[in-house]
Design a protein around this motif. Structure first.
Motif, PDB file in Angstrom:
ATOM      1  N   ALA A 206       0.803  -1.469   0.122  1.00 39.42           N
ATOM      2  CA  ALA A 206      -0.037  -0.002   0.257  1.00 39.42           C
ATOM      3  C   ALA A 206       0.899   1.313   0.010  1.00 39.42           C
ATOM      4  O   ALA A 206       0.616   2.271  -0.760  1.00 39.42           O
ATOM      5  CB  ALA A 206      -0.997   0.083   1.300  1.00 39.42           C
ATOM      6  N   LEU A 207       2.086   1.260   0.718  1.00 45.11           N
ATOM      7  CA  LEU A 207       3.047   2.408   0.898  1.00 45.11           C
ATOM      8  C   LEU A 207       3.438   2.443  -0.293  1.00 45.11           C
ATOM      9  O   LEU A 207       3.699   3.820  -0.950  1.00 45.11           O
ATOM     10  CB  LEU A 207       3.784   2.346   2.075  1.00 45.11           C
ATOM     11  CG  LEU A 207       4.633   3.340   2.304  1.00 45.11           C
ATOM     12  CD1 LEU A 207       4.220   4.650   2.803  1.00 45.11           C
ATOM     13  CD2 LEU A 207       5.721   2.657   3.459  1.00 45.11           C
ATOM     14  N   ALA A 208       4.103   1.441  -1.186  1.00 41.39           N
ATOM     15  CA  ALA A 208       4.603   1.581  -2.416  1.00 41.39           C
ATOM     16  C   ALA A 208       3.738   2.413  -3.388  1.00 41.39           C
ATOM     17  O   ALA A 208       4.156   2.970  -3.947  1.00 41.39           O
ATOM     18  CB  ALA A 208       5.003   0.177  -2.881  1.00 41.39           C
ATOM     19  N   ARG A 209       2.503   1.569  -3.399  1.00 42.85           N
ATOM     20  CA  ARG A 209       1.548   2.082  -4.374  1.00 42.85           C
ATOM     21  C   ARG A 209       1.307   3.874  -4.064  1.00 42.85           C
ATOM     22  O   ARG A 209       1.360   4.753  -5.034  1.00 42.85           O
ATOM     23  CB  ARG A 209       0.133   1.595  -4.235  1.00 42.85           C
ATOM     24  CG  ARG A 209       0.401   0.181  -5.026  1.00 42.85           C
ATOM     25  CD  ARG A 209      -1.222  -0.496  -5.196  1.00 42.85           C
ATOM     26  NE  ARG A 209      -1.502  -0.805  -3.877  1.00 42.85           N
ATOM     27  CZ  ARG A 209      -1.478  -2.159  -3.528  1.00 42.85           C
ATOM     28  NH1 ARG A 209      -0.933  -2.842  -3.931  1.00 42.85           N
ATOM     29  NH2 ARG A 209      -2.071  -2.263  -2.340  1.00 42.85           N
ATOM     30  N   MET A 210       1.129   4.177  -3.027  1.00 41.19           N
ATOM     31  CA  MET A 210       0.900   5.463  -2.392  1.00 41.19           C
ATOM     32  C   MET A 210       1.993   6.499  -2.909  1.00 41.19           C
ATOM     33  O   MET A 210       1.964   7.458  -3.614  1.00 41.19           O
ATOM     34  CB  MET A 210       0.490   5.706  -0.987  1.00 41.19           C
ATOM     35  CG  MET A 210       0.110   7.026  -0.754  1.00 41.19           C
ATOM     36  SD  MET A 210      -0.554   6.941   1.133  1.00 41.19           S
ATOM     37  CE  MET A 210       1.029   6.449   1.922  1.00 41.19           C
ATOM     38  N   GLN A 211       3.152   6.134  -2.483  1.00 34.01           N
ATOM     39  CA  GLN A 211       4.460   6.817  -2.939  1.00 34.01           C
ATOM     40  C   GLN A 211       4.816   6.922  -4.513  1.00 34.01           C
ATOM     41  O   GLN A 211       5.009   7.822  -4.792  1.00 34.01           O
ATOM     42  CB  GLN A 211       5.617   6.476  -2.174  1.00 34.01           C
ATOM     43  CG  GLN A 211       5.465   6.333  -0.657  1.00 34.01           C
ATOM     44  CD  GLN A 211       6.784   6.550   0.054  1.00 34.01           C
ATOM     45  OE1 GLN A 211       7.760   6.152  -0.683  1.00 34.01           O
ATOM     46  NE2 GLN A 211       6.739   6.568   1.310  1.00 34.01           N
ATOM     47  N   GLY A 212       4.280   6.032  -5.088  1.00 34.88           N
ATOM     48  CA  GLY A 212       4.085   5.875  -6.426  1.00 34.88           C
ATOM     49  C   GLY A 212       3.492   6.879  -7.242  1.00 34.88           C
ATOM     50  O   GLY A 212       3.921   7.617  -8.217  1.00 34.88           O
ATOM     51  N   MET A 213       2.309   7.022  -6.702  1.00 29.67           N
ATOM     52  CA  MET A 213       1.380   8.100  -7.227  1.00 29.67           C
ATOM     53  C   MET A 213       1.759   9.407  -7.009  1.00 29.67           C
ATOM     54  O   MET A 213       1.808  10.348  -8.068  1.00 29.67           O
ATOM     55  CB  MET A 213       0.132   8.035  -6.449  1.00 29.67           C
ATOM     56  CG  MET A 213      -0.811   6.670  -6.754  1.00 29.67           C
ATOM     57  SD  MET A 213      -2.204   6.873  -5.616  1.00 29.67           S
ATOM     58  CE  MET A 213      -2.933   5.093  -5.895  1.00 29.67           C
ATOM     59  N   VAL A 214       2.408   9.766  -5.852  1.00 30.61           N
ATOM     60  CA  VAL A 214       2.928  11.140  -5.586  1.00 30.61           C
ATOM     61  C   VAL A 214       4.481  11.294  -6.201  1.00 30.61           C
ATOM     62  O   VAL A 214       4.234  12.460  -6.625  1.00 30.61           O
ATOM     63  CB  VAL A 214       3.099  11.126  -3.848  1.00 30.61           C
ATOM     64  CG1 VAL A 214       3.658  12.266  -3.420  1.00 30.61           C
ATOM     65  CG2 VAL A 214       1.609  11.007  -3.127  1.00 30.61           C
ATOM     66  N   ALA A 215       4.981  10.349  -6.467  1.00 31.29           N
ATOM     67  CA  ALA A 215       6.379  10.474  -7.095  1.00 31.29           C
ATOM     68  C   ALA A 215       5.818  10.982  -8.648  1.00 31.29           C
ATOM     69  O   ALA A 215       6.656  11.720  -9.321  1.00 31.29           O
ATOM     70  CB  ALA A 215       7.112   9.485  -7.151  1.00 31.29           C
ATOM     71  N   ASP A 216       4.962  10.313  -9.199  1.00 31.09           N
ATOM     72  CA  ASP A 216       4.559  10.478 -10.508  1.00 31.09           C
ATOM     73  C   ASP A 216       3.929  12.039 -10.528  1.00 31.09           C
ATOM     74  O   ASP A 216       4.231  12.727 -11.488  1.00 31.09           O
ATOM     75  CB  ASP A 216       3.340   9.564 -11.187  1.00 31.09           C
ATOM     76  CG  ASP A 216       3.906   8.245 -11.186  1.00 31.09           C
ATOM     77  OD1 ASP A 216       5.130   8.005 -11.470  1.00 31.09           O
ATOM     78  OD2 ASP A 216       3.076   7.479 -11.463  1.00 31.09           O
TER      79      ASP A 216
ATOM     80  N   GLU B 232      11.871  11.372  -1.514  1.00 29.58           N
ATOM     81  CA  GLU B 232      11.663  12.361  -0.243  1.00 29.58           C
ATOM     82  C   GLU B 232      10.317  12.946  -0.407  1.00 29.58           C
ATOM     83  O   GLU B 232       9.657  12.735   0.929  1.00 29.58           O
ATOM     84  CB  GLU B 232      12.681  13.469  -0.317  1.00 29.58           C
ATOM     85  CG  GLU B 232      14.089  12.972   0.084  1.00 29.58           C
ATOM     86  CD  GLU B 232      15.108  14.003  -0.281  1.00 29.58           C
ATOM     87  OE1 GLU B 232      16.189  14.155   0.420  1.00 29.58           O
ATOM     88  OE2 GLU B 232      14.833  15.152  -1.026  1.00 29.58           O
ATOM     89  N   LEU B 233       9.663  13.168  -1.545  1.00 32.86           N
ATOM     90  CA  LEU B 233       8.471  13.801  -1.603  1.00 32.86           C
ATOM     91  C   LEU B 233       7.234  12.714  -1.179  1.00 32.86           C
ATOM     92  O   LEU B 233       6.445  13.064  -0.575  1.00 32.86           O
ATOM     93  CB  LEU B 233       8.030  14.216  -2.901  1.00 32.86           C
ATOM     94  CG  LEU B 233       6.566  14.687  -3.329  1.00 32.86           C
ATOM     95  CD1 LEU B 233       6.245  15.858  -2.528  1.00 32.86           C
ATOM     96  CD2 LEU B 233       6.453  14.939  -4.700  1.00 32.86           C
ATOM     97  N   GLY B 234       7.707  11.358  -1.531  1.00 33.77           N
ATOM     98  CA  GLY B 234       6.721  10.241  -1.285  1.00 33.77           C
ATOM     99  C   GLY B 234       6.841  10.046   0.317  1.00 33.77           C
ATOM    100  O   GLY B 234       5.503   9.888   0.772  1.00 33.77           O
ATOM    101  N   ALA B 235       7.831  10.188   0.801  1.00 26.85           N
ATOM    102  CA  ALA B 235       7.927   9.761   2.250  1.00 26.85           C
ATOM    103  C   ALA B 235       7.267  11.015   3.174  1.00 26.85           C
ATOM    104  O   ALA B 235       6.600  10.711   4.093  1.00 26.85           O
ATOM    105  CB  ALA B 235       9.509   9.762   2.668  1.00 26.85           C
ATOM    106  N   PHE B 236       7.388  12.201   2.550  1.00 29.38           N
ATOM    107  CA  PHE B 236       6.994  13.195   3.154  1.00 29.38           C
ATOM    108  C   PHE B 236       5.186  13.310   3.088  1.00 29.38           C
ATOM    109  O   PHE B 236       4.651  13.637   4.069  1.00 29.38           O
ATOM    110  CB  PHE B 236       7.267  14.657   2.656  1.00 29.38           C
ATOM    111  CG  PHE B 236       6.789  16.053   3.274  1.00 29.38           C
ATOM    112  CD1 PHE B 236       6.889  16.245   4.429  1.00 29.38           C
ATOM    113  CD2 PHE B 236       5.593  16.757   2.539  1.00 29.38           C
ATOM    114  CE1 PHE B 236       6.408  17.605   5.072  1.00 29.38           C
ATOM    115  CE2 PHE B 236       5.108  17.997   2.973  1.00 29.38           C
ATOM    116  CZ  PHE B 236       5.362  18.069   4.371  1.00 29.38           C
TER     117      PHE B 236
END
Length: 419
Positions: A204-214, A245-249
């Motif tokens: 779930a975390l990977a999918r969420m951070q992937g969306m934000v990185a895009d 870093e954006l995804g983690a934030f």
């Protein structure tokens, strides 16, 4: 550094109520846990729990403040949650700011602070009012039964997504990912779930951070007037947030900003309902008492229960005659206990919206890790309660909240309400 001989750790009190390392403790009623923490605060030194390596429990207000404001001694870098994040997880997903020490923490915090321009803050405050109005409109029209899902979870999630510039279409998917990533933090689970759920949460975390990185890559090419654009284009000492870093934030914002404000809003409605004299005081002068009510709700409910730190050097807590903590040892900062410290708060179990001063640690104990979103959370709570109680003064909880047993956050799963 103190080089004297080691001192024996103070053992945990001889009572089942006070075993903070036992998940069963966190299933006890709030009143029983409060009594156990009161017993721990009376000990001459922090008790130690959990066997080897274990941890020292910092339960007094002064001790939590000392650990928070001395980041060179009490490190966050090894990890502030229990259990600490695995090294491979941190390498894969990036480090959350809460798990960083200076100079990296200071650098990231400067970038984030630079992005929060006066214009952005003004727009966010306008958005809070708009979202709160829409939610109360819906409550009045549809009469939902659960305050958490209908109001408390919706407000901070929508405000943060609007602030970040998240398009409408992926929002429901992101909220599902947040729920999957955080639903078992600090919660005891059966063995089969313990094996299965971490993988589910990481996916779930990977999918969420992937969306934000895009989105971050898109905003670098075509910036707009939102926080993602500001974070990926801000230039502080030649640095801006990378995609990781954006995804983690963003993950930190969603968990820290949505989960904690959601719980505080739900606790607040129940506290105001359960204390009719305080309710009458508040509704009699919303303008005069709302700010004090919000801080007292945060103190009394303490949405985040604990964070941990690791000793960088040997240290005597409270001064040269204080108990000795050794380099490498762990301490856990119990904010809820600190917020009940009898040496700081008169009648700490009472819910008193006129409490002044109110030096609660609901947003942390100060220092570099003090909550970046404290002002936003206060604004969200004040605006929502003002809208709710002005238009629906009969709004109140029904029955008891449905709690999720957790050693990490004071979580309410559901709260029935009416008006």
């Amino acid at each position: 550094m103190d080089t004297t001989a080691p001192e024996a750790a103070v053992p945990a009190p001889a009572t089942d109520l006070a075993d903070l390392a036992d998940p069963a403790f966190w299933r006890l009623p709030d009143r029983a846990r409060a009594a156990a923490f009161a017993e721990l605060r009376r000990l001459p030194a922090p008790a130690r729990f959990g066997g080897a390596p274990g941890f020292h429990a910092l339960v007094r207000h002064a001790d939590v403040v000392e650990a928070s404001r001395n980041p060179d001694v009490f490190l966050s870098g090894p990890g502030v949650t229990t259990p600490e994040p695995a090294r491979w997880v941190r390498l894969l997903f990036g480090d959350s700011m809460v798990n960083l020490d200076d100079p990296r923490h200071a650098q990231l915090r400067r970038i984030v602070s630079r992005a929060f321009t006066p214009r952005l803050i003004s727009r966010v405050e306008d958005d809070i009012r708009l979202v709160a109005t829409e939610l109360v409109d819906r409550v009045e029209r549809e009469r939902p039964a659960d305050f958490v899902n209908a109001v408390a979870a919706e407000l901070p999630f929508r405000v943060i997504c609007n602030m970040m510039g998240i398009p409408e279409e992926p929002r429901r998917a992101i909220l599902d990912q947040v729920d999957h990533a955080s639903e078992h933090t600090g919660v005891q689970r059966p063995l089969r779930q313990r094996i299965r759920m971490p993988g589910r949460g990481l996916r779930a975390l990977a999918r969420m951070q992937g969306m934000v990185a895009d989105l971050g890559r898109e905003r670098r090419r075509r910036p707009t007037d939102d926080l993602i654009s500001a974070l990926v284009t801000a230039d502080v000492d030649g640095r801006r947030l990378t995609g990781r870093e954006l995804g983690a934030f963003f993950s930190l914002l969603l968990v820290a900003g949505v989960e904690t404000t959601r719980n505080a809003l739900a606790h607040g409605l129940h506290l105001i309902t359960a204390h009719p004299e305080q309710r009458a005081l508040l509704l009699g002068d919303l303008g005069g008492h709302l700010g004090g009510a919000v801080d007292e709700i945060v103190r009394h409910s303490t949405p985040i229960i604990q964070f941990r730190r690791t000793l960088a050097v040997d240290h005597r807590l409270g001064g040269p005659d204080g108990p000795l903590l050794r380099a490498g040892e762990k301490v856990v900062l119990y904010y809820g206990s600190a917020n009940r410290d009898e040496t700081v708060f008169t009648d700490p179990e009472a819910f008193d919206i006129t409490r002044s001063p109110n030096p609660h640690l609901g947003f942390g104990g100060g220092g570099p890790h003090y909550c970046l979103g404290a002002h936003l959370a206060r604004q969200e709570m004040k605006v929502l309660y003002r809208e709710l109680f002005t238009r629906l003064p009969g709004a109140r909880s029904v029955g008891e909240p449905e709690f999720v047993p957790s050693s990490f956050d004071h979580r309410i799963r559901a709260l029935r309400f009416t008006f």
